[in-house]
Motif scaffolding. Structure first.
Motif: not given
Length: 290
Positions: A9-15, A55-65, A69-73
């Protein structure tokens, strides 16, 4: 950017991650006291996330989330994709938005990308070593359940970005009979027999002696985990199995030994340190006011 993983659950993880950093529920918590006291409420920032190492990149979509979460715009541009191999100094993401929000989310976003990219980078190193001179290009690298509690889905996602395949996701999707199970059941054969009688669809059986191979196969094991065997012993085990089930080498695997173990002819090699002890990638994020 859409990011979904089964059982995650991405939203729950971020919160939950942001709440931990903000100290929600603690006396005086629930705020970023530094940003609130230093940064004007209407200030805006732009920033670039970049890698200081190859590096090999992983996790950019989570950084965006985290940032959204704090600045939707906020405006976010991902310049590379998860799974990409990048050189030192590569820009990974551009961000623009409310300064307070971006600073509050910064550490959670960076921690996640650094950790997951570290796992993906180490995994890629193992895949490269395994398939190098003297190795076995047909062998497949597997991860394990040696993950940080609560982060398994993400860490196993990161190993996939580095070129590995996932082993069991948990205790539910396959039986893995190990020495402690055998000790209680009385023998490898009896342990496998009980799992078959219970109707388990996929039975992985650990063996650490060649003499255990035939009893495990006779009882109906679907996959043999050859534990802590030297390359010559692995090669003999592969010869004895003769393709009847997949074989997996485990234990004593590092960047110096993996090629020789792969050359034994096993189908898989599993490595716990991919998730257990991968160093964080060196990734930074520098902002400037607009």
């Amino acid at each position: 950017m859409t990011f979904t993983l089964p059982g995650f659950d991405l939203a729950r993880f971020v919160r939950a991650t942001l709440a931990e950093d903000l100290g929600e529920g603690l006396p005086g918590g629930g705020r970023d006291v530094t940003s609130e006291s230093v940064i004007p409420a209407d200030a805006r920032f732009s920033g670039v996330m970049d890698s200081r190492d190859a590096i090999v990149v992983a996790g950019l979509p989570l950084a965006e989330a985290f940032f959204r979460e704090l600045d939707p715009d906020c405006t976010i541009e991902s310049l590379v994709h998860d799974g990409d191999q990048v050189a030192p100094g590569t820009d990974l993401m551009r961000i623009e938005g409310r300064a307070r929000a971006l600073l509050t989310a910064e550490r959670s976003a960076l921690n996640t990308v650094q950790h997951l990219s570290g796992i993906a980078t180490l995994t890629h190193a193992y895949v490269t070593a395994m398939r190098g001179p003297g190795g076995n290009p047909a062998c497949t690298l597997l991860d394990t359940r040696k993950t940080i509690p609560g982060l398994r889905a993400l860490e196993k996602y990161a190993t996939r970005q580095g070129g590995a395949q996932n082993h069991r996701m948990g205790l539910w999707d396959a039986a893995m009979i190990k020495d402690n199970h055998v000790a209680v059941a009385g023998s490898v054969e009896e342990a496998v027999r009980r799992a078959r009688a219970a109707g388990v669809d996929r039975i992985i059986c650990e063996v650490d002696e060649l003499a255990q191979i035939e009893p495990a196969l006779a009882a109906g094991a679907h996959h043999l985990l050859l534990d802590n065997m030297a390359p010559d012993m692995l090669a003999e085990a592969v010869r004895m199995v003769a393709g009847r089930v997949p074989t997996e080498a485990s234990g004593g695997v590092n960047l110096q030994t993996i090629a020789a173990k792969a050359a034994s002819g096993v189908d898989y090699i599993s490595v716990g340190r991919l998730t257990q002890s991968a160093p964080a990638a060196d990734i930074g994020l520098d902002f400037k006011p607009l």
